[in-house]
Design a protein around this motif. Structure first.
Motif, short mmCIF file in Angstrom:
data_model
loop_
_atom_site.label_atom_id
_atom_site.label_comp_id
_atom_site.label_asym_id
_atom_site.label_seq_id
_atom_site.Cartn_x
_atom_site.Cartn_y
_atom_site.Cartn_z
N HIS A 3 0.73 -0.80 0.28
CA HIS A 3 0.14 -0.19 0.09
C HIS A 3 1.34 1.17 0.07
O HIS A 3 0.82 2.41 1.35
N PRO A 4 1.53 1.70 -0.78
CA PRO A 4 2.21 2.28 -1.11
C PRO A 4 1.89 4.53 -1.10
O PRO A 4 2.69 5.03 -0.51
N ASN A 5 0.72 3.97 -1.17
CA ASN A 5 0.40 5.60 -1.27
C ASN A 5 -0.83 6.10 -0.19
O ASN A 5 -0.68 6.89 0.76
N THR A 6 0.29 5.02 1.85
CA THR A 6 -0.83 5.32 2.92
C THR A 6 0.01 5.12 3.65
O THR A 6 1.05 4.04 3.12
N PHE A 7 0.14 5.48 4.63
CA PHE A 7 1.57 5.19 6.13
C PHE A 7 0.95 5.07 6.60
O PHE A 7 -1.09 5.39 7.54
N TYR A 8 1.79 4.54 8.31
CA TYR A 8 0.95 3.88 9.34
C TYR A 8 1.46 4.04 10.28
O TYR A 8 2.77 4.03 10.01
N PHE A 9 1.27 3.85 11.35
CA PHE A 9 1.83 3.83 12.59
C PHE A 9 1.98 2.52 13.57
O PHE A 9 0.88 2.05 13.17
N GLU A 10 2.94 2.86 14.33
CA GLU A 10 3.50 1.27 14.91
C GLU A 10 1.46 0.56 15.93
O GLU A 10 1.77 -0.19 15.85
N GLU A 11 1.07 1.87 16.22
CA GLU A 11 -0.08 0.80 17.14
C GLU A 11 -1.21 0.49 15.81
O GLU A 11 -2.06 -0.77 16.13
N GLU A 12 -0.89 0.39 13.89
CA GLU A 12 -1.72 -0.10 13.86
C GLU A 12 -0.57 -1.34 12.54
O GLU A 12 -1.23 -1.81 12.33
N LEU A 13 0.53 -1.56 13.82
CA LEU A 13 0.58 -2.40 13.02
C LEU A 13 1.39 -3.67 14.43
O LEU A 13 1.83 -3.61 15.10
N GLY A 14 2.18 -5.10 13.67
CA GLY A 14 2.11 -5.94 14.75
C GLY A 14 3.39 -7.30 14.20
O GLY A 14 3.09 -6.54 12.80
N THR A 15 3.54 -7.13 15.05
CA THR A 15 4.62 -8.75 15.01
C THR A 15 4.32 -10.17 14.44
O THR A 15 2.73 -10.57 14.84
N ILE A 16 4.48 -10.22 13.24
CA ILE A 16 4.17 -12.21 13.62
C ILE A 16 4.26 -12.75 13.90
O ILE A 16 5.53 -12.96 14.24
#
Length: 56
Positions: A43-56
């Motif tokens: 999704h190159p046109n969108t940015f995300y913050f750490e809270e929106e991501l998780g480890t696998i």
């Protein structure tokens, strides 16, 4: 100063909103918000913050 980046470039992470596995392509510090934002290869046109991501 200690590096406080939670995720590294080319690391695979989980996008919490969709459950999709994605790859980080870019990381940048947002000074006025005092946190890091991440751009994803899928999704190159969108940015995300750490809270929106998780480890696998």
């Amino acid at each position: 100063m200690k590096n406080k980046v939670k995720y590294e470039v080319n690391q695979k992470v989980l996008l919490k909103s969709t459950g999709e596995t994605v790859t980080i392509s870019k990381c940048s510090y947002v000074a006025n918000m005092k946190r890091y934002s991440y751009t994803l290869k899928e999704h190159p046109n969108t940015f995300y913050f750490e809270e929106e991501l998780g480890t696998i």
